[in-house]
Design an enzyme around this catalytic site. Sequence first.
Site, PDB file in Angstrom:
ATOM      1  N   HIS A 122       1.657 -30.263   1.029  1.00  0.00           N
ATOM      2  CA  HIS A 122       2.966 -30.201   1.685  1.00  0.00           C
ATOM      3  C   HIS A 122       2.928 -29.210   2.850  1.00  0.00           C
ATOM      4  CE1 HIS A 122       7.088 -31.613   1.791  1.00  0.00           C
ATOM      5  NE2 HIS A 122       7.325 -30.472   2.402  1.00  0.00           N
TER       6      HIS A 122
ATOM      7  N   HIS B 167       4.526 -41.642   6.053  1.00  0.00           N
ATOM      8  CA  HIS B 167       5.152 -41.613   7.375  1.00  0.00           C
ATOM      9  C   HIS B 167       4.838 -42.858   8.202  1.00  0.00           C
ATOM     10  CE1 HIS B 167       7.108 -37.856   6.932  1.00  0.00           C
ATOM     11  NE2 HIS B 167       5.992 -37.232   6.632  1.00  0.00           N
TER      12      HIS B 167
HETATM   13  N1  PXP Z   1       2.254 -33.537  -1.616  1.00  0.00           N
HETATM   14  C1  PXP Z   1       3.442 -34.000  -2.072  1.00  0.00           C
HETATM   15  C2  PXP Z   1       3.721 -33.893  -3.536  1.00  0.00           C
HETATM   16  C3  PXP Z   1       4.360 -34.591  -1.200  1.00  0.00           C
HETATM   17  O1  PXP Z   1       5.531 -35.057  -1.687  1.00  0.00           O
HETATM   18  C4  PXP Z   1       4.032 -34.709   0.157  1.00  0.00           C
HETATM   19  C5  PXP Z   1       4.960 -35.392   1.093  1.00  0.00           C
HETATM   20  O2  PXP Z   1       6.084 -34.691   1.292  1.00  0.00           O
HETATM   21  C6  PXP Z   1       2.808 -34.205   0.599  1.00  0.00           C
HETATM   22  C7  PXP Z   1       1.936 -33.629  -0.319  1.00  0.00           C
HETATM   23  C8  PXP Z   1       2.396 -34.290   2.022  1.00  0.00           C
HETATM   24  O3  PXP Z   1       3.183 -33.458   2.809  1.00  0.00           O
HETATM   25  P1  PXP Z   1       3.045 -33.461   4.374  1.00  0.00           P
HETATM   26  O4  PXP Z   1       3.526 -34.789   4.867  1.00  0.00           O
HETATM   27  O5  PXP Z   1       3.889 -32.326   4.805  1.00  0.00           O
HETATM   28  O6  PXP Z   1       1.582 -33.268   4.692  1.00  0.00           O
END
Ligand code: PXP
Length: 246
Positions: free
Chosen positions: A196, A10
């Site tokens: 995620h 991000h």
């Molecule tokens: N794990 C995976 C495999 C991801 O693709 C992502 C990003 O979408 C994340 C973890 C981290 O997710 P978040 O930004 O929602 O914390």
Amino acid sequence: MLKLGVNIDHVATLREARYPRAAAGEPDPVVAARLAEAAGAHGITAHLREDRRHIQDRDIWLLREVVQTRLNMEMANTPELVRIAQGLKPDIVCLVPERRLEVTTEGGLDVAHHRYSLAETRKRLNDSGIEVSLFIAPDEAQVEASEQVGSQFVELHTGALAQRYGNPQGRAAELERLKRAAAQAHELGLRVNAGHGLNYENVIGLFDVPYLVELNIGHSIISRAMVSGLETAVRDMLSAMAGYPL
Ligand code: PXP
């Protein structure tokens, strides 16, 4: 101790909003990676997407140079990205779906349907000295297929838990699925990560899920960093995770 991998995609998303595909621009995900490590992160995660929506090739190569902990490269299972990973040699690759057809109804990689190509890629990456993780829904068939593919890790998709966290029944059901999948993966000899949609509140729900090695967290940490600074945001997450029992 439960480890934290900080996902810096991000940071690159914000940069690309102003400086798309430019040679340089702010904020720089490489600087963010160094700050996250200085604050105690155990690893840095970056997703080099096929469409280069956020992380650029320049970022991933610089990250390989500066990351002192572990570099986790997320990527789709495509010949181009496998070639890049073989040259880059991240510590670990997490294979993720980018196209609708590769995705299970719950959002993870459909390992059961792609086990042959995933096994081939897994072998190529392992032969290059790179560990492999598969991002999957906490689903029995996907865990079983991951073991057949021969990956070292699975990363359990916690998106459904995050979505249903405010609803006590939904939360309990999702936690049950995560617990079962983690136990099954452990029994099959797989190491278990998760990620995620995790944030400072719902991460505590995962304390009941056994055998977790590492959480990959991006959005909530980078969002908090806007107001508190990245190092504080990483330290806050490490304290939130400190009660994990293993
Ligand atoms: N794990 C995976 C495999 C991801 O693709 C992502 C990003 O979408 C994340 C973890 C981290 O997710 P978040 O930004 O929602 O914390």
